[in-house]
Scaffold this motif. Structure first.
Motif, mmCIF file in Angstrom:
data_model
loop_
_atom_site.group_PDB
_atom_site.id
_atom_site.type_symbol
_atom_site.label_atom_id
_atom_site.label_comp_id
_atom_site.label_asym_id
_atom_site.label_seq_id
_atom_site.Cartn_x
_atom_site.Cartn_y
_atom_site.Cartn_z
ATOM 1 N N ALA A 146 -4.552 -16.080 -43.268
ATOM 2 C CA ALA A 146 -4.438 -15.692 -41.868
ATOM 3 C C ALA A 146 -5.545 -14.722 -41.482
ATOM 4 O O ALA A 146 -5.787 -13.719 -42.166
ATOM 5 N N LYS A 163 -2.601 -12.294 -38.277
ATOM 6 C CA LYS A 163 -1.468 -12.425 -39.188
ATOM 7 C C LYS A 163 -0.154 -12.782 -38.515
ATOM 8 O O LYS A 163 0.153 -12.288 -37.422
ATOM 9 N N TYR A 164 0.611 -13.578 -39.226
ATOM 10 C CA TYR A 164 2.023 -13.816 -38.906
ATOM 11 C C TYR A 164 2.826 -12.796 -39.699
ATOM 12 O O TYR A 164 2.708 -12.725 -40.915
ATOM 13 N N SER A 217 8.120 -22.053 -45.623
ATOM 14 C CA SER A 217 7.276 -20.882 -45.439
ATOM 15 C C SER A 217 6.453 -21.134 -44.175
ATOM 16 O O SER A 217 5.801 -22.179 -44.077
ATOM 17 N N ALA A 218 6.517 -20.211 -43.220
ATOM 18 C CA ALA A 218 5.849 -20.497 -41.939
ATOM 19 C C ALA A 218 4.340 -20.670 -42.122
ATOM 20 O O ALA A 218 3.710 -21.482 -41.440
ATOM 21 N N SER A 219 3.756 -19.947 -43.062
ATOM 22 C CA SER A 219 2.309 -20.107 -43.280
ATOM 23 C C SER A 219 1.987 -21.499 -43.838
ATOM 24 O O SER A 219 0.863 -21.979 -43.705
ATOM 25 N N THR A 271 8.083 -11.921 -48.951
ATOM 26 C CA THR A 271 7.764 -11.755 -47.523
ATOM 27 C C THR A 271 9.005 -11.841 -46.637
ATOM 28 O O THR A 271 9.103 -11.127 -45.649
ATOM 29 N N MET A 299 9.719 -8.923 -44.135
ATOM 30 C CA MET A 299 9.658 -9.128 -42.681
ATOM 31 C C MET A 299 10.950 -8.680 -42.011
ATOM 32 O O MET A 299 10.918 -8.047 -40.949
ATOM 33 N N MET A 310 -0.821 -4.946 -39.274
ATOM 34 C CA MET A 310 0.337 -5.500 -39.996
ATOM 35 C C MET A 310 0.778 -4.540 -41.105
ATOM 36 O O MET A 310 1.965 -4.274 -41.288
ATOM 37 N N ALA A 333 0.477 -10.013 -48.115
ATOM 38 C CA ALA A 333 1.603 -9.325 -48.748
ATOM 39 C C ALA A 333 1.380 -9.189 -50.246
ATOM 40 O O ALA A 333 2.149 -9.682 -51.060
HETATM 41 O O1 PMV Z 1 4.721 -17.745 -44.775
HETATM 42 P P1 PMV Z 1 5.099 -16.555 -45.624
HETATM 43 O O2 PMV Z 1 6.550 -16.292 -45.592
HETATM 44 O O3 PMV Z 1 4.541 -16.650 -46.996
HETATM 45 O O4 PMV Z 1 4.432 -15.271 -44.938
HETATM 46 C C1 PMV Z 1 3.050 -15.103 -44.825
HETATM 47 C C2 PMV Z 1 2.742 -13.734 -44.397
HETATM 48 C C3 PMV Z 1 1.282 -13.297 -44.532
HETATM 49 O O5 PMV Z 1 0.652 -14.008 -45.567
HETATM 50 C C4 PMV Z 1 1.254 -11.819 -44.879
HETATM 51 C C5 PMV Z 1 0.522 -13.483 -43.228
HETATM 52 C C6 PMV Z 1 0.152 -14.903 -42.858
HETATM 53 O O6 PMV Z 1 0.065 -15.163 -41.654
HETATM 54 O O7 PMV Z 1 -0.101 -15.722 -43.749
#
Ligand code: PMV
Length: 314
Positions: free
Chosen positions: A13, A16-17, A132-134, A181, A185, A232, A273
């Protein structure tokens, strides 16, 4: 069901999300813009099984982490069987190199393609998001947007849009595992007084990042990416108890980047993270940055990445 393998690269990212709009559906509270990291790969093979089972490297994964994902995949495919998945990363796992993004992107595509179904990529992005949203972003190659609240990511530009861009992943701590994460979050949202400001500021800086990528303007992109990363981490630090992913080595890398910029070398850091630092730069400056890191922090390993492809069959 035919055994099917997929390859995916992690999604880094730039904006960032962090924070969920809807935790049940795993949709993001902030918009994110990312680049898919060519040079780092996850390979996942899927076969039919009685029960869902996932191993990453040699480690069996906790099934609770995959429940909602497999439920969504089965609902989409209209099937009742389980999946056995074997996955390998050629880079450190769960250490803030976004292995969950490439992991769920590869897993979603492998489960669906193994079932001889060929939905549009946006549907695969939606399924990956359940894990995982990313991962919704990592389905696509190049430069990718996951709008706030969205169920699927969209590709903005293919990798060829900016072939000179490099991302140096500096491994400050091998085998590091921080707070997952999901928990982090939720804790930030519940316990950081700056959470609303963080969400608002992400929306505000998004157009700047989109313009910088469109114009292939590294200085502008680096500046806004660093801002997003710092904000973030600031919102996390302000939580109670605080969440801190940076280590002394992470900060030392950030100092080297600042020093390089002072000498006119474009090196812009961003952290996720975990303690690893990703440095955005151009190929023309890569040598100078690697030399500086090697002199100042000789113990640290540096992985090279560039705008790469989305999920592919293997
Ligand atoms: O998608 P997750 O739950 O792995 O969260 C990703 C969070 C960050 O990597 C910190 C930011 C991002 O947008 O990838």
């Amino acid at each position: 069901l035919s055994p099917t393998g997929c390859r995916a690269s992690p999604s880094l990212a730039l904006i960032k999300y962090w924070g969920k709009r809807d935790a049940r559906n795993n949709t993001p509270a902030t918009p994110s813009v990312a680049v898919t990291l060519g040079g780092l790969t996850t390979q996942t093979h899927v076969t039919l099984a009685e029960q869902d089972r996932v191993t990453v490297g040699d480690d069996p994964q906790p099934s609770a982490r995959y429940e909602a994902f497999f439920r969504g995949v089965r609902a989409f495919l209209g099937c009742r069987h389980g999946f056995q998945a074997v996955s390998r990363n050629d880079f450190p796992t769960s250490a803030g190199l976004a292995s969950s993004s490439s992991g769920f992107a590869a897993l979603a595509c492998a489960c669906v393609w193994a079932s001889d179904v060929e939905p549009p990529m946006s549907r695969l992005s939606e399924l990956a998001r359940l894990g995982s949203a990313s991962a919704a972003r990592a389905v696509w190659g190049g430069f990718v947007l996951l709008p706030r609240g969205a169920r699927a990511a969209v590709q903005l530009w293919p990798p060829e849009h900016w072939p000179e861009l490099r991302i140096l992943a500096v491994i400050t701590r091998e085998g590091a595992k921080g707070t997952p994460t999901r928990d982090a979050m939720a804790s930030t949202r519940a316990h950081s007084p700056y959470y609303r400001a963080w969400v608002r500021s992400s929306r505000r800086i998004l157009p700047e990042a989109l313009r910088a990528v469109a114009d292939r303007d590294l200085e502008r992109l680096g500046e806004v990416a660093r801002t997003s990363s710092n904000r973030m981490h600031a919102v996390m630090l302000a939580s109670r108890p605080p969440l801190r992913y940076w280590t002394p080595e992470s900060v030392a890398v950030m100092d080297v980047c600042a020093e390089l910029r002072g000498r006119g070398v474009g090196a812009w850091e961003t952290l996720d993270a975990g303690p690893q630092v990703k440095v955005l730069c151009l190929e023309t400056d890569r040598g100078a940055i690697e030399t500086a890191l090697g002199e100042r922090l000789p113990a640290l390993r540096v992985l090279r990445a560039w705008p790469g492809a989305g999920v592919q069959r293997v």
